[in-house]
Scaffold this motif. Structure first.
Motif, PDB file in Angstrom:
ATOM      1  N   MET A 107      11.809   0.056  -2.703  1.00 38.22           N
ATOM      2  CA  MET A 107      11.191   0.333  -1.406  1.00 38.22           C
ATOM      3  C   MET A 107       9.824  -0.343  -1.268  1.00 38.22           C
ATOM      4  O   MET A 107       9.089  -0.098  -0.315  1.00 38.22           O
ATOM      5  CB  MET A 107      11.040   1.840  -1.215  1.00 38.22           C
ATOM      6  N   ARG A 108       9.502  -1.206  -2.195  1.00 37.95           N
ATOM      7  CA  ARG A 108       8.183  -1.833  -2.236  1.00 37.95           C
ATOM      8  C   ARG A 108       7.839  -2.557  -0.925  1.00 37.95           C
ATOM      9  O   ARG A 108       6.735  -2.405  -0.394  1.00 37.95           O
ATOM     10  CB  ARG A 108       8.126  -2.817  -3.405  1.00 37.95           C
ATOM     11  N   ASP A 109       8.777  -3.327  -0.395  1.00 41.59           N
ATOM     12  CA  ASP A 109       8.503  -4.084   0.825  1.00 41.59           C
ATOM     13  C   ASP A 109       8.214  -3.159   2.004  1.00 41.59           C
ATOM     14  O   ASP A 109       7.383  -3.480   2.862  1.00 41.59           O
ATOM     15  CB  ASP A 109       9.682  -5.001   1.151  1.00 41.59           C
ATOM     16  N   VAL A 110       8.903  -2.016   2.051  1.00 40.97           N
ATOM     17  CA  VAL A 110       8.674  -1.050   3.123  1.00 40.97           C
ATOM     18  C   VAL A 110       7.269  -0.476   3.020  1.00 40.97           C
ATOM     19  O   VAL A 110       6.566  -0.331   4.032  1.00 40.97           O
ATOM     20  CB  VAL A 110       9.718   0.075   3.076  1.00 40.97           C
ATOM     21  N   VAL A 141     -13.152  -6.465  -5.593  1.00 38.48           N
ATOM     22  CA  VAL A 141     -11.906  -6.132  -6.293  1.00 38.48           C
ATOM     23  C   VAL A 141     -10.677  -6.420  -5.439  1.00 38.48           C
ATOM     24  O   VAL A 141      -9.764  -7.125  -5.860  1.00 38.48           O
ATOM     25  CB  VAL A 141     -11.906  -4.644  -6.731  1.00 38.48           C
ATOM     26  N   ARG A 142     -10.634  -5.867  -4.235  1.00 37.27           N
ATOM     27  CA  ARG A 142      -9.432  -5.972  -3.403  1.00 37.27           C
ATOM     28  C   ARG A 142      -9.183  -7.404  -2.922  1.00 37.27           C
ATOM     29  O   ARG A 142      -8.059  -7.904  -2.970  1.00 37.27           O
ATOM     30  CB  ARG A 142      -9.540  -5.059  -2.182  1.00 37.27           C
ATOM     31  N   ASP A 143     -10.227  -8.051  -2.426  1.00 35.26           N
ATOM     32  CA  ASP A 143     -10.105  -9.393  -1.852  1.00 35.26           C
ATOM     33  C   ASP A 143     -10.147 -10.427  -2.977  1.00 35.26           C
ATOM     34  O   ASP A 143     -11.159 -11.067  -3.240  1.00 35.26           O
ATOM     35  CB  ASP A 143     -11.238  -9.624  -0.851  1.00 35.26           C
ATOM     36  N   THR A 144      -9.015 -10.624  -3.614  1.00 34.13           N
ATOM     37  CA  THR A 144      -8.982 -11.452  -4.820  1.00 34.13           C
ATOM     38  C   THR A 144      -9.216 -12.935  -4.531  1.00 34.13           C
ATOM     39  O   THR A 144      -9.764 -13.649  -5.375  1.00 34.13           O
ATOM     40  CB  THR A 144      -7.635 -11.284  -5.546  1.00 34.13           C
ATOM     41  N   SER A 181      -0.089  -9.470  -0.028  1.00 32.74           N
ATOM     42  CA  SER A 181      -0.032  -9.384  -1.493  1.00 32.74           C
ATOM     43  C   SER A 181      -1.231  -8.608  -2.039  1.00 32.74           C
ATOM     44  O   SER A 181      -1.103  -7.853  -3.013  1.00 32.74           O
ATOM     45  CB  SER A 181       0.016 -10.779  -2.113  1.00 32.74           C
ATOM     46  N   GLU A 182      -2.377  -8.782  -1.422  1.00 28.60           N
ATOM     47  CA  GLU A 182      -3.566  -8.048  -1.859  1.00 28.60           C
ATOM     48  C   GLU A 182      -3.461  -6.569  -1.499  1.00 28.60           C
ATOM     49  O   GLU A 182      -3.898  -5.700  -2.265  1.00 28.60           O
ATOM     50  CB  GLU A 182      -4.819  -8.671  -1.243  1.00 28.60           C
ATOM     51  N   LEU A 213       0.051  -0.342  -4.467  1.00 29.13           N
ATOM     52  CA  LEU A 213       1.095  -0.239  -5.482  1.00 29.13           C
ATOM     53  C   LEU A 213       0.649  -0.925  -6.774  1.00 29.13           C
ATOM     54  O   LEU A 213       1.287  -1.860  -7.255  1.00 29.13           O
ATOM     55  CB  LEU A 213       2.398  -0.879  -4.982  1.00 29.13           C
ATOM     56  N   PRO A 214      -0.434  -0.462  -7.363  1.00 27.49           N
ATOM     57  CA  PRO A 214      -0.911  -1.101  -8.594  1.00 27.49           C
ATOM     58  C   PRO A 214       0.084  -0.872  -9.726  1.00 27.49           C
ATOM     59  O   PRO A 214       0.541   0.241  -9.950  1.00 27.49           O
ATOM     60  CB  PRO A 214      -2.246  -0.392  -8.866  1.00 27.49           C
ATOM     61  N   GLY A 215       0.433  -1.944 -10.401  1.00 22.66           N
ATOM     62  CA  GLY A 215       1.428  -1.795 -11.451  1.00 22.66           C
ATOM     63  C   GLY A 215       0.909  -2.055 -12.847  1.00 22.66           C
ATOM     64  O   GLY A 215       1.618  -1.856 -13.824  1.00 22.66           O
TER      65      GLY A 215
END
Length: 317
Positions: free
Chosen positions: A189-192, A241-244, A253-254, A260-262
């Motif tokens: 469900m990641r894309d959702v 941090v967020r704006d890589t 992607s950011e 969803l940090p993995g």
């Protein structure tokens, strides 16, 4: 100060007589192990909530040390699944993740009967749609002030339901319904999750999230209110941090890396931490004796946790 959720439209749906609770209408960040800082020098509340779950930790806060240790001894027996007298990292990790997932199971079970109208132990899209929106569907939401919002939410629910329905039969099993209500817990469900998050935060619809949108999604100041320190910290996090790629925006992607940090498994880290602090003979596993000898790290009581909110008591685990 006024804090609000990432999706203000949830409040609108909550007003509908047949709408699900607002927390079900929005993808959430994965739940933290604890609301407290992990700082053993100033107490073990983080460890208590990670090991027991947030609600059960409140229960143990109300117990005497003797009662707390007695219940912990029973828990140790449950964790030791192969009954060899040792708690391994794998067993402890499974337990911690189980406790953290329990709130999801309880939430899904709570609402299951509301939607499974024909009692076949499945929920069809039509059952969900009619239960949630049925009162308004015949009039195409004409009686609702925010008609466009309701139509958007219906389309969004249908899109999420189809994504959760892995076999495409229009019917959700218990596991698929869980993925529908809590998509952040399921890899498929990641894309959702990413799409809905972008839709909620990207107010100008340019396909990316700027700093104003990022902060505005979490915080709205009252007139003449000084900005809290945590908001200033979030501003730094956005840029540092967020704006890589440092372009001043968060792209999809950011945003995915944010919601969803993995790379960090906090449950795994906590299991390692508890074993490291408790394993007196350093054999890589812990016994009931070692755990009970360090019981106040695993569980709390009135004697060890002053000032906790003593609001709930359970007779059973």
């Amino acid at each position: 100060m006024r804090l609000h959720s990432l999706a203000s439209v949830c409040v609108l749906l909550a007003a509908a007589a047949f709408a699900v609770p607002p927390q079900e209408k929005r993808v959430h960040h994965a739940a933290d192990l604890s609301d407290h800082a992990h700082d053993d020098a100033h107490g073990f509340q983080y460890d208590h909530e990670a090991f027991l779950g947030k609600e059960e930790a409140k229960t143990f806060d109300q117990l005497t040390p003797e009662e707390s240790k007695a219940r912990l001894a029973k828990i140790v027996d449950l964790i030791d699944t192969n009954k060899d007298g040792f708690i391994t990292h794998e067993e402890l990790l499974y337990w911690i993740k189980h406790r953290q997932r329990r709130y999801i199971e309880e939430n899904v079970n709570k609402h299951w009967k509301d939607y499974d109208k024909n009692g076949d132990n499945k929920i069809a899209w039509e059952e969900y749609k009619n239960t949630t929106y049925g009162y308004y569907l015949g009039e195409e939401f004409e009686d609702v002030d925010e008609k466009a919002t309701y139509k958007t939410m219906l389309a969004r629910d249908q899109r999420r339901f189809k994504s959760a329905d892995r076999d495409g039969d229009g019917i959700a099993t218990h596991e698929e319904f869980k993925a529908f209500l809590h998509p952040e817990e399921f890899d498929y469900m990641r894309d959702v999750v990413i799409q809905e998050t972008m839709e909620d935060i990207d107010k100008d619809g340019d396909g990316k999230v700027n700093l104003v949108e990022y902060i505005g999604d979490m915080y709205s100041p009252e007139p003449e209110e000084d900005e809290p320190e945590w908001v200033q910290t979030e501003r730094k996090h956005f840029s540092e941090v967020r704006d890589t790629n440092k372009d001043g925006y968060l792209d999809a992607s950011e945003v995915a890396d944010w919601v969803l940090p993995g790379e960090v498994d906090h449950a795994d880290n906590e299991a390692k931490h508890l074993i490291h602090e408790t394993d007196t003979n350093k054999d890589g596993k812990i016994t009931k004796k070692e755990i009970l000898g360090n019981w106040n790290m695993f569980v709390g009581s009135q004697a060890t946790n002053y000032g906790e909110d003593l609001t709930r008591r359970h007779d059973e685990l």
